[in-house]
Design an enzyme around this catalytic site. Structure first.
Site, mmCIF file in Angstrom:
data_model
loop_
_atom_site.group_PDB
_atom_site.id
_atom_site.type_symbol
_atom_site.label_atom_id
_atom_site.label_comp_id
_atom_site.label_asym_id
_atom_site.label_seq_id
_atom_site.Cartn_x
_atom_site.Cartn_y
_atom_site.Cartn_z
ATOM 1 N N ASN A 9 0.861 -1.179 0.000
ATOM 2 C CA ASN A 9 0.000 0.000 0.000
ATOM 3 C C ASN A 9 0.901 1.234 0.000
ATOM 4 O OD1 ASN A 9 -1.910 1.967 0.336
ATOM 5 N ND2 ASN A 9 -2.442 1.434 2.448
ATOM 6 N N LYS A 11 0.070 4.250 -0.417
ATOM 7 C CA LYS A 11 -0.621 5.446 0.101
ATOM 8 C C LYS A 11 -0.302 6.648 -0.810
ATOM 9 C CE LYS A 11 -0.226 3.430 4.655
ATOM 10 N NZ LYS A 11 -0.206 3.614 6.077
ATOM 11 N N HIS A 97 -9.752 1.221 4.532
ATOM 12 C CA HIS A 97 -8.478 1.402 5.249
ATOM 13 C C HIS A 97 -8.719 2.362 6.423
ATOM 14 C CE1 HIS A 97 -4.404 2.551 6.205
ATOM 15 N NE2 HIS A 97 -4.029 1.433 5.613
ATOM 16 N N GLU A 99 -7.111 4.740 7.602
ATOM 17 C CA GLU A 99 -6.857 6.167 7.342
ATOM 18 C C GLU A 99 -8.055 6.808 6.648
ATOM 19 O OE1 GLU A 99 -3.153 5.561 5.337
ATOM 20 O OE2 GLU A 99 -2.203 5.045 7.239
ATOM 21 N N GLU A 169 -6.034 -5.013 10.322
ATOM 22 C CA GLU A 169 -4.987 -4.037 10.602
ATOM 23 C C GLU A 169 -5.308 -3.305 11.907
ATOM 24 O OE1 GLU A 169 -2.861 -2.753 6.798
ATOM 25 O OE2 GLU A 169 -4.690 -1.573 6.890
ATOM 26 N N GLY A 175 1.937 2.020 10.925
ATOM 27 C CA GLY A 175 2.897 3.119 10.815
ATOM 28 C C GLY A 175 3.548 3.486 12.144
ATOM 29 N N SER A 215 2.883 -2.438 10.460
ATOM 30 C CA SER A 215 4.336 -2.469 10.672
ATOM 31 C C SER A 215 4.969 -3.817 10.311
ATOM 32 C CB SER A 215 4.680 -2.070 12.115
ATOM 33 O OG SER A 215 4.228 -0.742 12.369
HETATM 34 C C1 PEP Z 1 -1.137 0.136 6.106
HETATM 35 O O1 PEP Z 1 -1.264 1.325 6.044
HETATM 36 O O2 PEP Z 1 -1.949 -0.599 5.528
HETATM 37 C C2 PEP Z 1 -0.024 -0.408 6.875
HETATM 38 C C3 PEP Z 1 -0.101 -1.629 7.295
HETATM 39 O O3 PEP Z 1 1.031 0.458 7.114
HETATM 40 P P1 PEP Z 1 2.441 0.083 7.824
HETATM 41 O O4 PEP Z 1 2.908 -1.214 7.214
HETATM 42 O O5 PEP Z 1 3.338 1.226 7.497
HETATM 43 O O6 PEP Z 1 2.162 -0.072 9.275
#
Ligand code: PEP
Length: 255
Positions: A9, A11, A97, A99, A169, A175, A215
């Site tokens: 992803n 973003k 997602h 966000e 998630e 993040g 992460s």
């Molecule tokens: C995400 O935004 O879907 C995600 C898992 O981000 P990160 O791997 O940076 O935690």
């Protein structure tokens, strides 16, 4: 047998030149994939068509949009519909997602509509769910995630839900550098599968890939992919670094 998936992803990151270089590096470095394994690159809208054509000849590679509108068409300046994505051959789309839930106020009801728009257009939704830290601290994560599934995903019929992928998630791990332990990930993935089983039956519940996101990096991928109900990962930050994402894909292919 459900598919194992490493989904990137990006973003709102990378210029087209940087993205192009990243895709070239991945195509040159990742192992050739069997039918059972897949890499999905969720890239910004302007790059979808070109990343699709760059990856076309490489088996196992697919492209995803990061969002689509919940309505079919109309006067919604700046928005992109599922039908538009389908018309340029995009096979997957992220839906829900965290966000987008947080910054764009996407509710479970709106996400249910997006899931329907995807399915109507033969786009496979990657439905994201997961709890905030306060809910985890209260031990309410199972109920919270079950509700996200019930109020959004369950709008799909048994016939339709087989097209979906789920990404768990936990928001506190996105993040932040703080990954859920493999025990926490496995426990939630099993819970999600049980919630699916009650609604859709054992066979379908066993077929839907459930990815872990939060992460994920080269250093923790092996341990996460060893969990029986973790079918891959949705990767943010580490998907922007060719060596990291390649190592994650390698870990997936070994699992
Ligand atoms: C995400 O935004 O879907 C995600 C898992 O981000 P990160 O791997 O940076 O935690």
């Amino acid at each position: 047998m459900r598919k194992k998936i490493a989904a990137a992803n990006w973003k709102m990151n990378l210029t087209w030149q940087q993205g192009n270089e990243l895709v070239q590096s991945l195509l040159g470095a990742t192992p050739s994939m069997q039918d059972t394994h897949q890499v999905i690159l969720s890239v910004p809208f302007p790059y979808l068509a070109s990343v699709s054509s760059m990856t076309k000849g490489t088996s196992g590679y697919q492209v995803a949009a990061q969002n689509c509108h919940h309505l079919a068409a109309g006067a919604y300046t700046g928005e992109v519909s599922a039908g538009m994505l389908a018309s340029i051959g995009i096979p997957y789309c992220l839906v829900g997602h965290s966000e987008r839930r947080e910054y764009n106020g996407e509710t479970n009801a709106v996400l249910a509509d997006k899931l329907v728009r995807c399915i109507e257009n033969s786009i496979r939704p990657i439905f994201c769910c997961g709890e905030p830290l306060a809910i985890r601290d209260q031990g309410q994560q199972n109920e919270y995630v079950a509700r996200q599934l019930q109020e959004s995903l369950f709008v799909l019929s048994a016939e339709q839900v087989g097209q979906a992928v789920i990404a768990y998630e936990p928001i506190w791990a996105i993040g932040t550098g703080r990954t859920a332990s493999s025990e926490q990930a496995q426990a939630m993935h099993l819970h999600i599968r049980q919630v699916l089983e009650v609604h859709y039956g054992q066979q379908l519940a066993g077929q839907i890939p459930i990815l872990y996101g939060g992460s994920v990096k080269a250093s923790n991928a092996d341990e996460l992919f060893a969990c029986p109900d973790v079918d891959g990962a949705l990767v943010g930050g580490a998907s922007l670094v060719a060596s990291e994402f390649t190592a994650i894909v390698n870990a997936l292919c070994k699992s």
